[in-house]
Design a protein around this motif. Structure first.
Motif, PDB file in Angstrom:
ATOM      1  N   GLY A 186     -19.362 -12.278  17.014  1.00  0.00           N
ATOM      2  CA  GLY A 186     -20.040 -10.981  16.886  1.00  0.00           C
ATOM      3  C   GLY A 186     -20.035 -10.500  15.450  1.00  0.00           C
ATOM      4  O   GLY A 186     -19.839  -9.312  15.179  1.00  0.00           O
ATOM      5  N   ALA A 187     -20.271 -11.430  14.522  1.00  0.00           N
ATOM      6  CA  ALA A 187     -20.107 -11.129  13.093  1.00  0.00           C
ATOM      7  C   ALA A 187     -21.333 -10.493  12.453  1.00  0.00           C
ATOM      8  O   ALA A 187     -21.285 -10.111  11.288  1.00  0.00           O
ATOM      9  CB  ALA A 187     -19.748 -12.406  12.334  1.00  0.00           C
ATOM     10  N   GLY A 188     -22.425 -10.352  13.201  1.00  0.00           N
ATOM     11  CA  GLY A 188     -23.662  -9.883  12.590  1.00  0.00           C
ATOM     12  C   GLY A 188     -23.754  -8.395  12.363  1.00  0.00           C
ATOM     13  O   GLY A 188     -24.569  -7.935  11.553  1.00  0.00           O
ATOM     14  N   VAL A 189     -22.916  -7.612  13.048  1.00  0.00           N
ATOM     15  CA  VAL A 189     -22.997  -6.150  12.936  1.00  0.00           C
ATOM     16  C   VAL A 189     -21.608  -5.548  13.081  1.00  0.00           C
ATOM     17  O   VAL A 189     -20.647  -6.220  13.474  1.00  0.00           O
ATOM     18  CB  VAL A 189     -23.922  -5.542  14.029  1.00  0.00           C
ATOM     19  CG1 VAL A 189     -25.358  -5.984  13.856  1.00  0.00           C
ATOM     20  CG2 VAL A 189     -23.418  -5.909  15.425  1.00  0.00           C
ATOM     21  N   ASN A 191     -11.852 -12.752  18.139  1.00  0.00           N
ATOM     22  CA  ASN A 191     -12.795 -12.561  19.240  1.00  0.00           C
ATOM     23  C   ASN A 191     -13.236 -11.104  19.274  1.00  0.00           C
ATOM     24  O   ASN A 191     -12.589 -10.253  19.887  1.00  0.00           O
ATOM     25  CB  ASN A 191     -12.145 -12.970  20.561  1.00  0.00           C
ATOM     26  CG  ASN A 191     -12.194 -14.469  20.781  1.00  0.00           C
ATOM     27  OD1 ASN A 191     -13.240 -15.089  20.616  1.00  0.00           O
ATOM     28  ND2 ASN A 191     -11.063 -15.051  21.135  1.00  0.00           N
ATOM     29  N   ASN A 192     -14.344 -10.855  18.598  1.00  0.00           N
ATOM     30  CA  ASN A 192     -14.846  -9.497  18.425  1.00  0.00           C
ATOM     31  C   ASN A 192     -16.099  -9.220  19.259  1.00  0.00           C
ATOM     32  O   ASN A 192     -16.357  -8.077  19.619  1.00  0.00           O
ATOM     33  CB  ASN A 192     -15.154  -9.268  16.938  1.00  0.00           C
ATOM     34  CG  ASN A 192     -15.970  -8.026  16.691  1.00  0.00           C
ATOM     35  OD1 ASN A 192     -15.498  -6.910  16.855  1.00  0.00           O
ATOM     36  ND2 ASN A 192     -17.229  -8.216  16.300  1.00  0.00           N
ATOM     37  N   ASN A 239     -17.721 -10.577  27.524  1.00  0.00           N
ATOM     38  CA  ASN A 239     -16.492  -9.856  27.198  1.00  0.00           C
ATOM     39  C   ASN A 239     -15.221 -10.549  27.668  1.00  0.00           C
ATOM     40  O   ASN A 239     -14.163 -10.368  27.060  1.00  0.00           O
ATOM     41  CB  ASN A 239     -16.536  -8.451  27.810  1.00  0.00           C
ATOM     42  CG  ASN A 239     -17.632  -7.587  27.227  1.00  0.00           C
ATOM     43  OD1 ASN A 239     -18.479  -8.059  26.483  1.00  0.00           O
ATOM     44  ND2 ASN A 239     -17.639  -6.325  27.593  1.00  0.00           N
ATOM     45  N   PHE A 240     -15.314 -11.307  28.752  1.00  0.00           N
ATOM     46  CA  PHE A 240     -14.101 -11.925  29.297  1.00  0.00           C
ATOM     47  C   PHE A 240     -14.128 -13.454  29.211  1.00  0.00           C
ATOM     48  O   PHE A 240     -13.254 -14.062  28.592  1.00  0.00           O
ATOM     49  CB  PHE A 240     -13.884 -11.486  30.746  1.00  0.00           C
ATOM     50  CG  PHE A 240     -12.578 -11.976  31.322  1.00  0.00           C
ATOM     51  CD1 PHE A 240     -11.370 -11.675  30.705  1.00  0.00           C
ATOM     52  CD2 PHE A 240     -12.559 -12.733  32.472  1.00  0.00           C
ATOM     53  CE1 PHE A 240     -10.163 -12.142  31.236  1.00  0.00           C
ATOM     54  CE2 PHE A 240     -11.363 -13.195  33.015  1.00  0.00           C
ATOM     55  CZ  PHE A 240     -10.168 -12.899  32.394  1.00  0.00           C
ATOM     56  N   ILE A 268      -4.801 -15.918  16.613  1.00  0.00           N
ATOM     57  CA  ILE A 268      -5.935 -15.515  17.445  1.00  0.00           C
ATOM     58  C   ILE A 268      -5.809 -14.019  17.703  1.00  0.00           C
ATOM     59  O   ILE A 268      -4.769 -13.554  18.168  1.00  0.00           O
ATOM     60  CB  ILE A 268      -5.962 -16.278  18.780  1.00  0.00           C
ATOM     61  CG1 ILE A 268      -6.154 -17.780  18.542  1.00  0.00           C
ATOM     62  CG2 ILE A 268      -7.071 -15.738  19.686  1.00  0.00           C
ATOM     63  CD1 ILE A 268      -6.020 -18.615  19.807  1.00  0.00           C
ATOM     64  N   LEU A 269      -6.853 -13.273  17.375  1.00  0.00           N
ATOM     65  CA  LEU A 269      -6.877 -11.831  17.593  1.00  0.00           C
ATOM     66  C   LEU A 269      -8.008 -11.497  18.565  1.00  0.00           C
ATOM     67  O   LEU A 269      -9.181 -11.771  18.276  1.00  0.00           O
ATOM     68  CB  LEU A 269      -7.084 -11.077  16.273  1.00  0.00           C
ATOM     69  CG  LEU A 269      -6.026 -11.308  15.190  1.00  0.00           C
ATOM     70  CD1 LEU A 269      -6.390 -10.539  13.924  1.00  0.00           C
ATOM     71  CD2 LEU A 269      -4.643 -10.896  15.678  1.00  0.00           C
ATOM     72  N   ASN A 270      -7.650 -10.934  19.706  1.00  0.00           N
ATOM     73  CA  ASN A 270      -8.629 -10.557  20.717  1.00  0.00           C
ATOM     74  C   ASN A 270      -8.822  -9.045  20.698  1.00  0.00           C
ATOM     75  O   ASN A 270      -7.869  -8.287  20.903  1.00  0.00           O
ATOM     76  CB  ASN A 270      -8.161 -11.008  22.099  1.00  0.00           C
ATOM     77  CG  ASN A 270      -8.167 -12.523  22.243  1.00  0.00           C
ATOM     78  OD1 ASN A 270      -8.996 -13.205  21.644  1.00  0.00           O
ATOM     79  ND2 ASN A 270      -7.252 -13.056  23.036  1.00  0.00           N
ATOM     80  N   VAL A 271     -10.043  -8.626  20.445  1.00  0.00           N
ATOM     81  CA  VAL A 271     -10.349  -7.201  20.321  1.00  0.00           C
ATOM     82  C   VAL A 271     -10.643  -6.610  21.693  1.00  0.00           C
ATOM     83  O   VAL A 271     -11.527  -7.084  22.416  1.00  0.00           O
ATOM     84  CB  VAL A 271     -11.555  -6.978  19.387  1.00  0.00           C
ATOM     85  CG1 VAL A 271     -11.850  -5.479  19.245  1.00  0.00           C
ATOM     86  CG2 VAL A 271     -11.299  -7.604  18.019  1.00  0.00           C
ATOM     87  N   THR A 272      -9.890  -5.561  22.048  1.00  0.00           N
ATOM     88  CA  THR A 272     -10.141  -4.859  23.301  1.00  0.00           C
ATOM     89  C   THR A 272     -10.516  -3.409  22.997  1.00  0.00           C
ATOM     90  O   THR A 272     -10.984  -3.100  21.903  1.00  0.00           O
ATOM     91  CB  THR A 272      -8.934  -4.964  24.259  1.00  0.00           C
ATOM     92  OG1 THR A 272      -7.817  -4.238  23.729  1.00  0.00           O
ATOM     93  CG2 THR A 272      -8.554  -6.418  24.487  1.00  0.00           C
ATOM     94  N   SER A 273     -10.298  -2.531  23.952  1.00  0.00           N
ATOM     95  CA  SER A 273     -10.868  -1.190  23.840  1.00  0.00           C
ATOM     96  C   SER A 273      -9.932  -0.112  24.366  1.00  0.00           C
ATOM     97  O   SER A 273      -9.140  -0.352  25.288  1.00  0.00           O
ATOM     98  CB  SER A 273     -12.185  -1.138  24.625  1.00  0.00           C
ATOM     99  OG  SER A 273     -12.591   0.173  24.904  1.00  0.00           O
TER     100      SER A 273
END
Length: 246
Positions: free
Chosen positions: A9-12, A82-83, A107-108, A128-133
């Motif tokens: 998800g590196a484009g924005v 993982n964004n 997302n999963f 490894i970094l997993n981005v959550t909310s």
């Protein structure tokens, strides 16, 4: 020698901000995105040795193909972030099959696919970094699937961390609060009626979106920098980023 960092998800948004920061600090960034034109434009902005790879993380075949391309230039990677995620409010009773499956897969399943592909390319000291909310802990209306996928990702992260501990690879959750990217409309793809209902129901639930603090994506990158630079005898399994009024 700089690290090789793969960002989905590196484009924005946050992904783009992370790529720009790490590239400016001497790391090599590999930009993954479903819309190739966006990540390619960023790769051209950053210049060599950074490059873009088209990748729909919700597709196992697309992830396999993307990491095969990465391996042609970088058999070893140091960091996976993982964004990529789909964030869209809707009522479950009105959800289409595509809405449900796209969010579940992106997302999963997506972070699981990318972790599976990246682990063989990582060595001791990898991250490894997993981005959550924040929606994992704060009950938002109309975000049942989004919150569920992020909750599942946190549970997966905990289990994968134990699984990879003998290999010396750190796996961490970064739970993020609201953030914005200058010049970008965050909700441009939302159905207008669903967006209006979302804002109304949030207000009724005591979540006043217009009054809440929000962080700039460039500020948030400092947390990721710190997580990547941890000493080898330290691990942080979970970091929560909350916005505040400056």
């Amino acid at each position: 020698m700089g690290k090789t960092i793969v960002i989905t998800g590196a484009g924005v948004g946050l992904g783009r901000a992370l790529a720009r920061r790490f590239a400016s600090e001497g790391e090599t960034v590999i930009l993954l995105g479903r819309t190739f034109s966006k990540v390619q434009a960023l790769a051209e902005e950053l210049g060599e040795p950074h490059f873009a790879v088209e990748c729909d993380v919700g597709s196992a075949d697309s992830v396999r193909a993307a990491f095969a391309k990465i391996a042609e230039r970088h058999p070893k990677i140091d960091v996976l972030i993982n964004n990529a995620a789909i964030y869209e409010p809707f009522m479950v009773e009105k959800a289409t099959d595509d809405q449900i499956l796209t969010i579940m897969n992106t997302n999963f399943a997506g972070p699981i696919f990318t972790c599976r592909a990246a682990i063989p390319m990582m060595e001791k000291g990898g991250t490894i970094l997993n981005v959550t909310s924040e929606s994992v802990a704060l009950e938002f209306p109309m975000l049942s699937l989004y919150a569920s996928t992020k909750t599942g990702l946190e549970r997966f992260t905990d289990s994968l961390s134990l699984e990879l501990q003998p290999a010396g690879i750190r796996v961490s959750t970064v739970r993020a609060g609201p953030m914005y990217e200058a010049g970008k409309d965050m909700n441009v793809h939302w159905d207008p009626a669903a967006a209006q209902q979302f804002y109304q129901l949030c207000g009724e639930a005591g979540i006043h979106l217009a009054k809440r603090p929000i962080s700039n994506v460039t500020s948030v990158t400092s947390v990721f920098r710190a997580m990547i630079d941890l000493p080898p005898d330290v691990r942080v399994t979970h970091a929560s980023i909350e916005a505040r009024h400056a």
